[in-house]
Motif scaffolding. Structure first.
Motif, PDB file in Angstrom:
ATOM      1  N   PRO A 172       0.879  -1.257  -0.024  1.00  0.00           N
ATOM      2  CA  PRO A 172      -0.249  -0.217  -0.084  1.00  0.00           C
ATOM      3  C   PRO A 172       0.810   1.269  -0.130  1.00  0.00           C
ATOM      4  O   PRO A 172       1.859   1.209   0.500  1.00  0.00           O
ATOM      5  N   PRO A 173       0.431   2.323  -0.524  1.00  0.00           N
ATOM      6  CA  PRO A 173       1.145   3.620  -0.489  1.00  0.00           C
ATOM      7  C   PRO A 173       1.193   4.016   0.979  1.00  0.00           C
ATOM      8  O   PRO A 173       0.136   3.694   1.661  1.00  0.00           O
ATOM      9  N   CYS A 174       1.983   4.690   1.289  1.00  0.00           N
ATOM     10  CA  CYS A 174       2.072   5.123   2.735  1.00  0.00           C
ATOM     11  C   CYS A 174       2.640   6.580   2.788  1.00  0.00           C
ATOM     12  O   CYS A 174       3.523   6.802   3.749  1.00  0.00           O
ATOM     13  N   GLN A 175       1.807   7.456   2.505  1.00  0.00           N
ATOM     14  CA  GLN A 175       2.058   8.804   3.012  1.00  0.00           C
ATOM     15  C   GLN A 175       2.029   9.324   4.012  1.00  0.00           C
ATOM     16  O   GLN A 175       2.727  10.258   4.461  1.00  0.00           O
ATOM     17  N   ALA A 176       1.353   8.559   4.997  1.00  0.00           N
ATOM     18  CA  ALA A 176       1.338   9.058   6.119  1.00  0.00           C
ATOM     19  C   ALA A 176       2.817   8.451   6.836  1.00  0.00           C
ATOM     20  O   ALA A 176       2.971   8.992   8.183  1.00  0.00           O
ATOM     21  N   TRP A 177       3.657   7.717   6.075  1.00  0.00           N
ATOM     22  CA  TRP A 177       4.804   7.743   6.869  1.00  0.00           C
ATOM     23  C   TRP A 177       5.987   8.114   6.199  1.00  0.00           C
ATOM     24  O   TRP A 177       7.196   7.960   6.320  1.00  0.00           O
ATOM     25  N   SER A 178       5.608   8.823   4.872  1.00  0.00           N
ATOM     26  CA  SER A 178       6.712   9.578   4.060  1.00  0.00           C
ATOM     27  C   SER A 178       7.203  10.806   4.570  1.00  0.00           C
ATOM     28  O   SER A 178       6.791  11.332   5.237  1.00  0.00           O
ATOM     29  N   ARG A 179       8.859  10.849   4.343  1.00  0.00           N
ATOM     30  CA  ARG A 179       9.534  11.983   4.638  1.00  0.00           C
ATOM     31  C   ARG A 179       9.739  12.720   3.434  1.00  0.00           C
ATOM     32  O   ARG A 179      10.435  13.749   3.673  1.00  0.00           O
ATOM     33  N   ALA A 180       9.084  12.417   2.370  1.00  0.00           N
ATOM     34  CA  ALA A 180       9.258  13.089   1.201  1.00  0.00           C
ATOM     35  C   ALA A 180       8.130  14.215   0.928  1.00  0.00           C
ATOM     36  O   ALA A 180       7.352  14.290   1.844  1.00  0.00           O
ATOM     37  N   GLY A 181       8.702  15.458   0.094  1.00  0.00           N
ATOM     38  CA  GLY A 181       7.668  16.214  -0.195  1.00  0.00           C
ATOM     39  C   GLY A 181       7.215  17.030   1.028  1.00  0.00           C
ATOM     40  O   GLY A 181       8.139  17.472   2.052  1.00  0.00           O
ATOM     41  N   LYS A 182       5.966  17.380   1.096  1.00  0.00           N
ATOM     42  CA  LYS A 182       5.642  18.261   1.993  1.00  0.00           C
ATOM     43  C   LYS A 182       5.232  17.673   3.395  1.00  0.00           C
ATOM     44  O   LYS A 182       4.927  18.310   4.348  1.00  0.00           O
ATOM     45  N   GLN A 183       5.244  16.474   3.343  1.00  0.00           N
ATOM     46  CA  GLN A 183       4.916  15.681   4.670  1.00  0.00           C
ATOM     47  C   GLN A 183       3.765  15.908   5.185  1.00  0.00           C
ATOM     48  O   GLN A 183       3.644  15.647   6.410  1.00  0.00           O
TER      49      GLN A 183
END
Length: 337
Positions: A75-86
């Protein structure tokens, strides 16, 4: 909601086919993948992998009950990503709440989605809906290392349902893939003790450990591409450039090399001089352990994106062997062109 046929093995967020290629090539297992991205779906189809282009969050699970024995999810994990605007980092409590609710059979997704900074964040909870409804014998999940706390939450729930679980980070280089790429992995089973695959390679190799086991050195980028470099270790491509999170293409330097800019990847050959590396899309796929003729589809940018984000098939094959009680892959080095 749309429905989908029910095979033995279901692959959520299937991408261009990393899991599918590893299963088919090394274990003669065909799965069915659910993927939303149009280019990735076309790549899967062109490679002969059964594909449903659909939103994982909109698939009805009821028609599949009792018919799915293995569930795979990246699954995509935007909530754990340090990339971009976070922005997605603020959504972590909502994702955890969604997991707990879905584990109890309560669908609170619509209400929780209203509070999300990034609407993609709740996709990380979707596998729990499938696991709760389908109760597969085996579950495997894969993502960037920062997603490990998420996988530990899944593991806690699954242990309460009688599953044996293991979660941790694995390095693709330890399994013959010609790049150092760390991935968070969750393995769960209600049929066998969950344990990680045994590495086949180490950074410097092993002549024989306490158990008499031998391991090869990591496969270099040059060796993986069959470029004939003789001095080891030639640099491997390190995914994420030391960072993790979200969509994870090759590192900035390597990706620029892949896309043909003046900034080229290089290694030192026997003479010690830096040789220029011009990486094509097909070569980028080989560095992920895809076959050299894998039929990448879409624009050039989308093709590089797919190759960079996919789970390496050779790593997938080793993880699947451990997770599903299968023989470890006999091929221990990624294919060359």
């Amino acid at each position: 909601m749309p429905t989908v046929g029910a095979p033995d093995t279901l692959d959520l967020f299937a991408g261009p086919g990393g899991w599918s290629e590893g299963l088919r090539r090394h274990h003669s297992i065909a799965d069915i993948g659910i993927e939303w991205d149009a280019a990735a779906s076309r790549t899967r189809a062109a490679a002969g992998h059964v594909t449903v282009r659909a939103d994982v969050a909109q698939i009805a699970t009821a028609p599949m009950r009792g018919r799915i024995h293995r569930l795979i999810a990246s699954p995509p994990c935007q909530a754990w990503s340090r990339a971009g605007k976070q922005l997605g980092l603020r959504d972590q409590p909502l994702v955890h709440q969604a997991i707990d609710d879905l584990a109890r059979g309560r669908d609170s997704r619509a209400a929780l989605l209203v509070g999300c900074e990034d609407p993609r964040s709740l996709l990380a909870a979707e596998p729990m809906r499938y696991i709760h409804d389908l109760r597969p014998e085996d579950v495997v999940m894969e993502e960037v290392p920062d997603a490990l706390p998420l996988f530990r939450h899944y593991a806690e729930v699954l242990r309460g349902w009688g599953y044996s679980t293991w979660c941790g980070n694995l390095n693709a280089a330890d399994f013959g893939v010609p790049q150092s790429r760390r991935r968070a992995i969750l393995i769960a089973s209600n049929k066998r003790t969950a344990q990680p695959p045994e590495p086949t390679h180490t950074e410097h190799g092993e002549e024989g450990n306490l158990f008499g086991e031998f391991r090869d050195r990591w496969v270099s980028m040059a060796e993986g591409l069959g470029w004939g470099a003789t001095d080891r270790p030639a640099p491997t491509v390190t995914a994420g450039g030391g960072k993790t999170g979200g969509a994870e293409p090759f590192p900035t330097q390597a990706r620029r090399a892949l896309e043909g800019s003046r900034e080229r990847g290089a290694w030192k050959g026997r003479s010690g001089a830096a040789d220029t590396a011009r990486i094509t899309v097909l070569e980028a796929g080989v560095l992920q352990s895809f076959p050299g003729d894998y039929p990448w589809q879409g624009t050039q940018t989308k093709q590089y994106e797919q190759a960079g984000n996919a789970v390496p098939p050779l790593l997938a094959a080793h993880v699947a062997a451990a997770a599903f009680g299968l023989r470890q892959p006999q091929e221990q080095v990624a294919s060359v062109l």
